[in-house]
Design a protein around this motif. Sequence first.
Motif, PDB file in Angstrom:
ATOM      1  N   ASN A   1      14.579  56.555 -44.973  1.00 22.08           N
ATOM      2  CA  ASN A   1      15.868  55.979 -44.594  1.00 22.08           C
ATOM      3  C   ASN A   1      16.667  56.923 -43.703  1.00 22.08           C
ATOM      4  OD1 ASN A   1      15.378  53.634 -46.036  1.00 22.08           O
ATOM      5  ND2 ASN A   1      16.405  54.362 -47.886  1.00 22.08           N
ATOM      6  N   ALA A   2      16.587  58.221 -44.011  1.00 23.43           N
ATOM      7  CA  ALA A   2      17.302  59.187 -43.174  1.00 23.43           C
ATOM      8  C   ALA A   2      16.770  59.171 -41.752  1.00 23.43           C
ATOM      9  CB  ALA A   2      17.177  60.584 -43.777  1.00 23.43           C
ATOM     10  N   SER A   3      15.445  58.979 -41.633  1.00 23.57           N
ATOM     11  CA  SER A   3      14.858  58.924 -40.296  1.00 23.57           C
ATOM     12  C   SER A   3      15.204  57.613 -39.584  1.00 23.57           C
ATOM     13  CB  SER A   3      13.341  59.085 -40.397  1.00 23.57           C
ATOM     14  OG  SER A   3      12.730  58.960 -39.134  1.00 23.57           O
ATOM     15  N   LYS A   4      15.206  56.503 -40.347  1.00 25.59           N
ATOM     16  CA  LYS A   4      15.453  55.196 -39.741  1.00 25.59           C
ATOM     17  C   LYS A   4      16.915  55.001 -39.348  1.00 25.59           C
ATOM     18  CE  LYS A   4      13.691  51.599 -41.734  1.00 25.59           C
ATOM     19  NZ  LYS A   4      13.254  50.638 -42.785  1.00 25.59           N
ATOM     20  N   PHE A   5      17.822  55.476 -40.201  1.00 24.06           N
ATOM     21  CA  PHE A   5      19.238  55.188 -39.990  1.00 24.06           C
ATOM     22  C   PHE A   5      20.036  56.405 -39.535  1.00 24.06           C
ATOM     23  CE2 PHE A   5      17.689  52.340 -43.399  1.00 24.06           C
ATOM     24  CZ  PHE A   5      17.797  51.134 -42.719  1.00 24.06           C
ATOM     25  N   ALA A   6      19.331  57.429 -39.060  1.00 23.12           N
ATOM     26  CA  ALA A   6      20.040  58.630 -38.595  1.00 23.12           C
ATOM     27  C   ALA A   6      20.923  58.331 -37.391  1.00 23.12           C
ATOM     28  CB  ALA A   6      19.036  59.728 -38.255  1.00 23.12           C
ATOM     29  N   VAL A   7      20.510  57.365 -36.559  1.00 25.27           N
ATOM     30  CA  VAL A   7      21.273  57.046 -35.343  1.00 25.27           C
ATOM     31  C   VAL A   7      22.307  55.953 -35.598  1.00 25.27           C
ATOM     32  CG1 VAL A   7      19.361  57.732 -33.857  1.00 25.27           C
ATOM     33  CG2 VAL A   7      19.532  55.353 -34.619  1.00 25.27           C
ATOM     34  N   GLY A   8      22.520  55.611 -36.873  1.00 21.57           N
ATOM     35  CA  GLY A   8      23.413  54.496 -37.185  1.00 21.57           C
ATOM     36  C   GLY A   8      24.816  54.682 -36.652  1.00 21.57           C
ATOM     37  N   ASN A   9      25.420  55.819 -36.940  1.00 23.29           N
ATOM     38  CA  ASN A   9      26.798  56.055 -36.493  1.00 23.29           C
ATOM     39  C   ASN A   9      26.901  56.116 -34.968  1.00 23.29           C
ATOM     40  OD1 ASN A   9      27.732  56.153 -39.148  1.00 23.29           O
ATOM     41  ND2 ASN A   9      27.362  58.360 -39.312  1.00 23.29           N
ATOM     42  N   PHE A  10      25.911  56.777 -34.360  1.00 25.40           N
ATOM     43  CA  PHE A  10      25.925  56.876 -32.896  1.00 25.40           C
ATOM     44  C   PHE A  10      25.746  55.497 -32.258  1.00 25.40           C
ATOM     45  CE2 PHE A  10      23.489  57.528 -28.906  1.00 25.40           C
ATOM     46  CZ  PHE A  10      24.475  58.173 -28.176  1.00 25.40           C
ATOM     47  N   ALA A  11      24.815  54.706 -32.816  1.00 26.70           N
ATOM     48  CA  ALA A  11      24.580  53.368 -32.270  1.00 26.70           C
ATOM     49  C   ALA A  11      25.805  52.476 -32.460  1.00 26.70           C
ATOM     50  CB  ALA A  11      23.357  52.746 -32.941  1.00 26.70           C
ATOM     51  N   LYS A  12      26.476  52.637 -33.595  1.00 27.55           N
ATOM     52  CA  LYS A  12      27.666  51.814 -33.841  1.00 27.55           C
ATOM     53  C   LYS A  12      28.761  52.108 -32.826  1.00 27.55           C
ATOM     54  CE  LYS A  12      30.418  50.169 -37.726  1.00 27.55           C
ATOM     55  NZ  LYS A  12      30.685  50.333 -39.185  1.00 27.55           N
ATOM     56  N   ASP A  13      28.871  53.361 -32.418  1.00 26.01           N
ATOM     57  CA  ASP A  13      29.866  53.708 -31.398  1.00 26.01           C
ATOM     58  C   ASP A  13      29.509  53.114 -30.034  1.00 26.01           C
ATOM     59  OD1 ASP A  13      31.310  55.128 -33.259  1.00 26.01           O
ATOM     60  OD2 ASP A  13      30.369  57.054 -32.772  1.00 26.01           O
ATOM     61  N   LEU A  14      28.202  52.929 -29.785  1.00 26.49           N
ATOM     62  CA  LEU A  14      27.785  52.364 -28.500  1.00 26.49           C
ATOM     63  C   LEU A  14      27.950  50.851 -28.436  1.00 26.49           C
ATOM     64  CD1 LEU A  14      24.539  54.383 -27.662  1.00 26.49           C
ATOM     65  CD2 LEU A  14      26.804  54.598 -26.617  1.00 26.49           C
ATOM     66  N   LEU A  15      28.197  50.217 -29.574  1.00 27.90           N
ATOM     67  CA  LEU A  15      28.351  48.760 -29.557  1.00 27.90           C
ATOM     68  C   LEU A  15      29.562  48.337 -28.740  1.00 27.90           C
ATOM     69  CD1 LEU A  15      27.479  47.805 -33.250  1.00 27.90           C
ATOM     70  CD2 LEU A  15      25.993  47.918 -31.244  1.00 27.90           C
ATOM     71  N   ASP A  16      30.589  49.150 -28.729  1.00 27.66           N
ATOM     72  CA  ASP A  16      31.762  48.822 -27.906  1.00 27.66           C
ATOM     73  C   ASP A  16      31.403  48.825 -26.423  1.00 27.66           C
ATOM     74  OD1 ASP A  16      33.323  48.591 -30.151  1.00 27.66           O
ATOM     75  OD2 ASP A  16      34.001  50.687 -30.098  1.00 27.66           O
ATOM     76  N   VAL A  17      30.505  49.735 -26.033  1.00 23.86           N
ATOM     77  CA  VAL A  17      30.056  49.763 -24.636  1.00 23.86           C
ATOM     78  C   VAL A  17      29.311  48.477 -24.303  1.00 23.86           C
ATOM     79  CG1 VAL A  17      28.643  50.991 -22.950  1.00 23.86           C
ATOM     80  CG2 VAL A  17      29.921  52.275 -24.686  1.00 23.86           C
ATOM     81  N   ALA A  18      28.425  48.055 -25.215  1.00 25.57           N
ATOM     82  CA  ALA A  18      27.689  46.812 -24.992  1.00 25.57           C
ATOM     83  C   ALA A  18      28.639  45.615 -24.937  1.00 25.57           C
ATOM     84  CB  ALA A  18      26.651  46.625 -26.098  1.00 25.57           C
ATOM     85  N   ASP A  19      29.658  45.616 -25.805  1.00 24.89           N
ATOM     86  CA  ASP A  19      30.631  44.517 -25.781  1.00 24.89           C
ATOM     87  C   ASP A  19      31.382  44.466 -24.454  1.00 24.89           C
ATOM     88  OD1 ASP A  19      29.887  43.825 -28.337  1.00 24.89           O
ATOM     89  OD2 ASP A  19      31.543  44.898 -29.302  1.00 24.89           O
ATOM     90  N   ASN A  20      31.761  45.621 -23.948  1.00 28.58           N
ATOM     91  CA  ASN A  20      32.502  45.652 -22.679  1.00 28.58           C
ATOM     92  C   ASN A  20      31.630  45.188 -21.514  1.00 28.58           C
ATOM     93  OD1 ASN A  20      34.879  46.567 -23.851  1.00 28.58           O
ATOM     94  ND2 ASN A  20      34.283  48.728 -23.643  1.00 28.58           N
ATOM     95  N   LEU A  21      30.347  45.532 -21.549  1.00 26.87           N
ATOM     96  CA  LEU A  21      29.449  45.038 -20.500  1.00 26.87           C
ATOM     97  C   LEU A  21      29.332  43.519 -20.569  1.00 26.87           C
ATOM     98  CD1 LEU A  21      26.592  47.726 -20.650  1.00 26.87           C
ATOM     99  CD2 LEU A  21      28.344  47.456 -18.873  1.00 26.87           C
ATOM    100  N   GLY A  22      29.259  42.992 -21.785  1.00 26.46           N
ATOM    101  CA  GLY A  22      29.198  41.538 -21.933  1.00 26.46           C
ATOM    102  C   GLY A  22      30.468  40.861 -21.451  1.00 26.46           C
ATOM    103  N   ARG A  23      31.606  41.443 -21.739  1.00 27.20           N
ATOM    104  CA  ARG A  23      32.879  40.863 -21.278  1.00 27.20           C
ATOM    105  C   ARG A  23      32.980  40.919 -19.752  1.00 27.20           C
ATOM    106  NH1 ARG A  23      34.822  44.288 -25.590  1.00 27.20           N
ATOM    107  NH2 ARG A  23      35.237  43.033 -27.472  1.00 27.20           N
ATOM    108  N   ALA A  24      32.469  41.995 -19.165  1.00 25.87           N
ATOM    109  CA  ALA A  24      32.502  42.111 -17.699  1.00 25.87           C
ATOM    110  C   ALA A  24      31.663  41.013 -17.060  1.00 25.87           C
ATOM    111  CB  ALA A  24      32.001  43.485 -17.276  1.00 25.87           C
ATOM    112  N   MET A  25      30.513  40.711 -17.630  1.00 21.43           N
ATOM    113  CA  MET A  25      29.677  39.640 -17.066  1.00 21.43           C
ATOM    114  C   MET A  25      30.316  38.281 -17.284  1.00 21.43           C
ATOM    115  SD  MET A  25      25.741  40.810 -17.877  1.00 21.43           S
ATOM    116  CE  MET A  25      25.997  40.963 -19.647  1.00 21.43           C
ATOM    117  N   ASP A  26      30.937  38.084 -18.457  1.00 20.90           N
ATOM    118  CA  ASP A  26      31.569  36.790 -18.719  1.00 20.90           C
ATOM    119  C   ASP A  26      32.787  36.560 -17.811  1.00 20.90           C
ATOM    120  OD1 ASP A  26      29.713  36.307 -20.686  1.00 20.90           O
ATOM    121  OD2 ASP A  26      31.002  37.021 -22.335  1.00 20.90           O
ATOM    122  N   ALA A  27      33.373  37.639 -17.324  1.00 20.51           N
ATOM    123  CA  ALA A  27      34.564  37.499 -16.466  1.00 20.51           C
ATOM    124  C   ALA A  27      34.220  36.970 -15.085  1.00 20.51           C
ATOM    125  CB  ALA A  27      35.274  38.843 -16.348  1.00 20.51           C
ATOM    126  N   VAL A  28      32.973  37.068 -14.684  1.00 25.11           N
ATOM    127  CA  VAL A  28      32.563  36.573 -13.364  1.00 25.11           C
ATOM    128  C   VAL A  28      32.238  35.088 -13.492  1.00 25.11           C
ATOM    129  CG1 VAL A  28      30.910  36.802 -11.480  1.00 25.11           C
ATOM    130  CG2 VAL A  28      31.652  38.829 -12.760  1.00 25.11           C
TER     131      VAL A  28
END
Length: 224
Positions: free
Chosen positions: A102-129
């Motif tokens: 589990n430590a190996s599988k979910f070690a990037v959990g916190n880092f990945a969760k912080d990147l979700l906002d980046v993915a959301d903003n990219l999606g909003r940018a595409m939806d704005a066009v």
Amino acid sequence: MLRLALSRSARPAGRLTALSARAPLARSLCAAKPETGAPSSTTEGEPAGPSAAQEPQPDRITELEERLVELDEQLKAKHDQLLRALAEADNTRRRAAIDVENASKFAVGNFAKDLLDVADNLGRAMDAVPVEMRESEDHQDLKILFEGVRMTDTELLKVFAKHGLTKVDPLGEKFDPNYHNAMFEAPDPSKEPGTVMHVTSPGYKLHDRCLRAAGVGVVQKPSS
């Protein structure tokens, strides 16, 4: 008178000589005569064995049997303790292996969760066009910008998937409280109640664990 005295003095000497001659014969007779009335130390036909004092006593045998039972119970208890210790060690080893996995599988959990906002903003940018401008030759700059944002979003999702992070888009699925967060309810006669009718924000799973629930709108159950 002299003869009479000599004869008297010679008689005792003769008697002593006769008695001394009879003594060896008496001794031989006494030695040959068996003793009567004396008890025999052993009985004929019975072998000589240990004395009664050397034979095991009943109390001693009972004491040894009780001691044997006690030792047998102690052995069983130690055997049971050994089995329990082995089982506990095996469970500890398995839990440690699961924790490491589990430590190996979910070690990037916190880092990945912080990147979700980046993915959301990219999606909003595409939806704005607007859709009609995404392929329009009259808006080349906007078209190129849209393609760049779309490619960035696609590449980011590939990186997410490489590390076990997947996007959840539950539109049209049944509402699942483990992966969905109901933002509102609305009636829709064309869909079954409890169906996801709108997705306000996509969800994400890290392997089989929900990293972020999807924000959804759910079809409301009609009132009776």
